[in-house]
Write a protein that holds these residues in place. Structure first.
Motif, PDB file in Angstrom:
ATOM      1  N   LYS A 103       0.869  -0.937  -0.399  1.00  0.00           N
ATOM      2  CA  LYS A 103      -0.298   0.282   0.665  1.00  0.00           C
ATOM      3  C   LYS A 103       0.899   1.104   0.092  1.00  0.00           C
TER       4      LYS A 103
ATOM      5  N   GLU B 280      -5.522   8.725  -7.539  1.00  0.00           N
ATOM      6  CA  GLU B 280      -6.525   8.116  -8.736  1.00  0.00           C
ATOM      7  C   GLU B 280      -5.812   7.064  -9.744  1.00  0.00           C
TER       8      GLU B 280
ATOM      9  N   LYS C 145      -5.140   4.203  -8.612  1.00  0.00           N
ATOM     10  CA  LYS C 145      -6.247   3.113  -8.365  1.00  0.00           C
ATOM     11  C   LYS C 145      -6.270   2.385 -10.162  1.00  0.00           C
TER      12      LYS C 145
ATOM     13  N   ARG D  92      -3.300   0.043  -4.074  1.00  0.00           N
ATOM     14  CA  ARG D  92      -3.761   1.265  -2.910  1.00  0.00           C
ATOM     15  C   ARG D  92      -3.166   1.892  -2.434  1.00  0.00           C
TER      16      ARG D  92
END
Ligand SMILES: O=C(O)COP(=O)(O)O
Ligand SMILES: [Mg+2]
Length: 335
Positions: free
Chosen positions: A141, A152, A155, A160
């Protein structure tokens, strides 16, 4: 390498390109007068010279903030100049260190302000962060001290992230507990974050205390271009803060650093036939110089005429090949 400046050299019987090469490669061995002349003011060029200049490149890479627009206002004439390049058949890329938007948002902003632009022509640092992490097969992450633009883009490549948005300062903020850290975080990314706060710095530095945690930054621009006298601190301010408290150095992906340079190289551009336009010497012009592109500095953003004069007097590289007050001024030179 047939470049505009060697044409000027023939026309003016003055060795502009040799001066530039010797300045860049061999240090400042040339005389002051010659050195000062190395930055060519395109407004002093004849119509033929401007034509030579336009014929000397096939690809235009342009910076955005300070060249095309400031905040949400187009800089007068920039859209017409860019659209003119397109009409001449030049390939166009918008290369921005701004990390606050995804590429489609940049393309929409450009279109709204009168530019012709598609998402594929946008190269932003938010995109570069996602491109980099995807490229190394990152599966953990990201702790993001940055905006939703980076979030964004992450993503979109399946990475993550946490951290976007306000992290308010509590009265007992220094008593932050390790349980507030996410054990899955494997990278800290720093971009522009209008919600920057002390708890965010604490979290970023605490994640970075682990040597395995990657430290990535979008760019180190000191300031945003701004009309008027208010100084708007740029992303470099945040990167330096996190570097200081983590006692580590970030891998910076944006202009003028190696990652964006390698990315551009992989696009198959011919450096000798590429023009880089920018409003800042230590990012845009530096990138252009490192890549072997021709460089055009415009004085509509961060670098003022006074700054340029100082750089020339102090002989501080990188200096541009040519200069214009603003990009839109090009059109009056060809009409
Ligand atoms: O937003 C920034 O920090 C700079 O953006 P630019 O590279 O388009 O000038
Ligand atoms: Mg700029």
């Amino acid at each position: 390498m047939i470049r505009f400046l060697s044409q000027i050299q023939r026309i003016n019987n003055f060795c502009y390109s040799n001066v530039i090469v010797s300045n860049r490669v061999r240090g400042f061995s040339t005389s002051d007068t010659m050195f000062k002349s190395a930055v060519f003011n395109l407004q002093e060029a004849s119509k033929d010279q401007v034509q030579e200049f336009l014929n000397s490149f096939d690809t235009v890479l342009t910076d955005c903030d300070g060249v095309l627009w400031i905040d949400n206002n187009a800089i007068s004439g920039s859209a017409d100049a860019m659209n003119y390049f397109r009409k001449l058949g030049k390939k166009i890329f918008y290369v921005t260190n701004n990390s606050t938007k995804i590429r489609s948002e940049f393309a929409s902003k450009a279109t709204q302000l009168g530019f012709i632009a598609s998402q594929e022509e946008i190269l932003s640092t938010a995109y570069l962060v996602a491109h980099y992490l995807k490229g190394i097969g990152f599966t953990k992450k990201v702790y993001l001290l940055g905006s939703n633009g980076i979030g964004e883009e992450l993503k979109a490549v399946g990475v993550r992230h946490i951290g976007v948005g306000p992290d308010h300062v509590k009265p007992d903020f220094k008593s932050m507990q390790p349980s507030e850290l996410d054990p899955e975080v494997g990278a800290v990314v720093v971009g522009f974050d209008e919600h920057v706060s002390y708890p965010k710095f604490m979290k970023a530095a605490s994640y970075l205390a682990s040597e395995q945690c990657l430290f990535i930054a979008t760019n180190t621009d000191e300031r945003f271009p701004k009309a008027g006298s208010i100084v708007v601190p740029g992303t470099g301010t945040l990167v330096r803060a996190v570097e200081t408290c983590s006692e580590r150095k970030a891998l910076v992906l944006g202009k003028p650093h190696n990652y964006v340079r390698k990315y551009l190289e992989s696009c198959g551009l011919n450096p000798a036939r590429t023009l880089m336009i920018g409003d800042r010497c230590n990012t845009d012009i530096e990138l252009g110089v490192r890549c072997g592109f021709q460089t055009l500095l415009v004085l509509s953003g961060v670098t003022s005429p006074k700054d340029l004069e100082k750089l020339r007097n102090e002989k501080t590289p990188p200096l541009p090949d040519v200069v214009l007050p603003k990009l839109g001024d090009l059109l009056s030179l060809v009409s």
